[in-house]
Motif scaffolding. Structure first.
Motif, mmCIF file in Angstrom:
data_model
loop_
_atom_site.group_PDB
_atom_site.id
_atom_site.type_symbol
_atom_site.label_atom_id
_atom_site.label_comp_id
_atom_site.label_asym_id
_atom_site.label_seq_id
_atom_site.Cartn_x
_atom_site.Cartn_y
_atom_site.Cartn_z
ATOM 1 N N GLY A 138 0.916 3.623 11.060
ATOM 2 C CA GLY A 138 0.164 4.011 9.871
ATOM 3 C C GLY A 138 -1.096 4.765 10.208
ATOM 4 N N GLN A 139 -2.073 4.610 9.347
ATOM 5 C CA GLN A 139 -3.330 5.349 9.484
ATOM 6 C C GLN A 139 -4.364 4.540 10.261
ATOM 7 O OE1 GLN A 139 -3.917 5.936 5.245
ATOM 8 N NE2 GLN A 139 -3.172 8.041 5.389
ATOM 9 N N GLY A 172 -6.347 2.407 5.990
ATOM 10 C CA GLY A 172 -5.544 3.241 5.101
ATOM 11 C C GLY A 172 -4.187 2.587 4.916
ATOM 12 N N GLU A 173 -3.166 3.378 4.694
ATOM 13 C CA GLU A 173 -1.816 2.843 4.505
ATOM 14 C C GLU A 173 -1.151 2.589 5.857
ATOM 15 O OE1 GLU A 173 -0.017 2.059 1.615
ATOM 16 O OE2 GLU A 173 -1.998 2.248 0.711
ATOM 17 N N LYS A 183 2.941 -4.674 4.650
ATOM 18 C CA LYS A 183 2.996 -3.260 4.281
ATOM 19 C C LYS A 183 2.000 -3.036 3.165
ATOM 20 C CE LYS A 183 6.050 0.337 2.511
ATOM 21 N NZ LYS A 183 7.391 0.654 2.024
ATOM 22 N N GLY A 184 1.045 -2.145 3.395
ATOM 23 C CA GLY A 184 0.070 -1.879 2.349
ATOM 24 C C GLY A 184 -1.191 -1.255 2.890
ATOM 25 N N ASN A 185 -2.291 -1.529 2.204
ATOM 26 C CA ASN A 185 -3.575 -0.941 2.544
ATOM 27 C C ASN A 185 -4.312 -1.788 3.579
ATOM 28 O OD1 ASN A 185 -5.280 1.346 1.858
ATOM 29 N ND2 ASN A 185 -6.758 -0.193 1.209
ATOM 30 N N TRP A 186 -5.036 -1.098 4.457
ATOM 31 C CA TRP A 186 -5.823 -1.734 5.520
ATOM 32 C C TRP A 186 -7.260 -1.234 5.445
ATOM 33 C CZ3 TRP A 186 -3.548 -4.930 9.293
ATOM 34 C CH2 TRP A 186 -2.157 -5.013 9.239
ATOM 35 N N GLY A 191 -1.045 -4.886 -1.205
ATOM 36 C CA GLY A 191 -0.104 -4.977 -0.107
ATOM 37 C C GLY A 191 0.924 -6.065 -0.306
#
Length: 189
Positions: free
Chosen positions: A26-27, A35-36, A48-51, A60
């Motif tokens: 991911g980002q 980010g994602e 799975k989701g935003n960080w 997420g």
């Protein structure tokens, strides 16, 4: 690490594997997951989701290795905000979370048909709520640390509503105390 760099740190899109088996795609921002992204943890969980700053934050989904699944809001790596937890048993919770615990308003549906809607604290019904048992019996009243506690209303499926009184889950049948409970509930209406 494979991916984009800036100032000798992962920055942009990339793929990172840790020695403990964690695998993230991911980002990145300044060397941290940001980010994602998707992380397959060494213990079998997958997020799975935003960080944000290396931790799940924002929206997420976590699929736990034990078969449970959480979908909702995260803050600093913990379930926090609105979310749903689906248990592998078939039960599920939908409501508010604070620091990884059910907290605030929520709804729990158990596999056996029992339901609870109301206040939560520290993962337990706490405050006012309505509990419908699998038999259809209903309790509407207060809870403390997961147990019925205080004055409330009870009724059997299709039966009349009566005042009931509990002390940490134990029903009190003393007529004098029940009369006091009736007076108390009448004043609250």
């Amino acid at each position: 690490y494979q991916g984009e760099w800036r100032n000798n740190r992962p920055h942009g899109t990339g793929h990172y594997q840790r020695m403990n088996g964690d695998d993230y795609t991911g980002q990145f921002h300044n060397g941290r997951f940001h980010g994602e992204g998707v992380c397959k943890y060494g213990n079998g969980d997958t997020y799975k989701g935003n960080w944000e700053n290396g931790l799940p934050s924002g929206q997420g989904e976590m699929r736990y290795q034990n078969g449970n699944r959480y979908l909702g809001e995260w803050k600093a790596g913990e379930r926090h905000g609105k979310g749903q937890l689906f248990y592998r048993s078939g039960s599920y919770y939908k409501g508010n979370w604070a620091e990884n615990e059910k907290s605030g308003k929520g709804f729990m549906q158990y596999r056996n048909g029992e339901r609870y809607v109301g206040d939560y604290a520290s993962n337990n019904p706490h405050g006012f709520g309505v509990q419908v048992e699998s038999t259809g019996d209903v309790y509407r009243g207060t809870f403390s640390r997961g147990a019925r506690h205080g004055a409330g209303e009870c009724n059997r499926e299709g039966g009349e509503v009566k005042v009931c009184l509990f002390d940490r889950g134990n029903e009190i049948r003393d007529p004098v105390k029940l009369d006091l409970a009736k007076q108390y509930l009448a004043k609250k209406r």
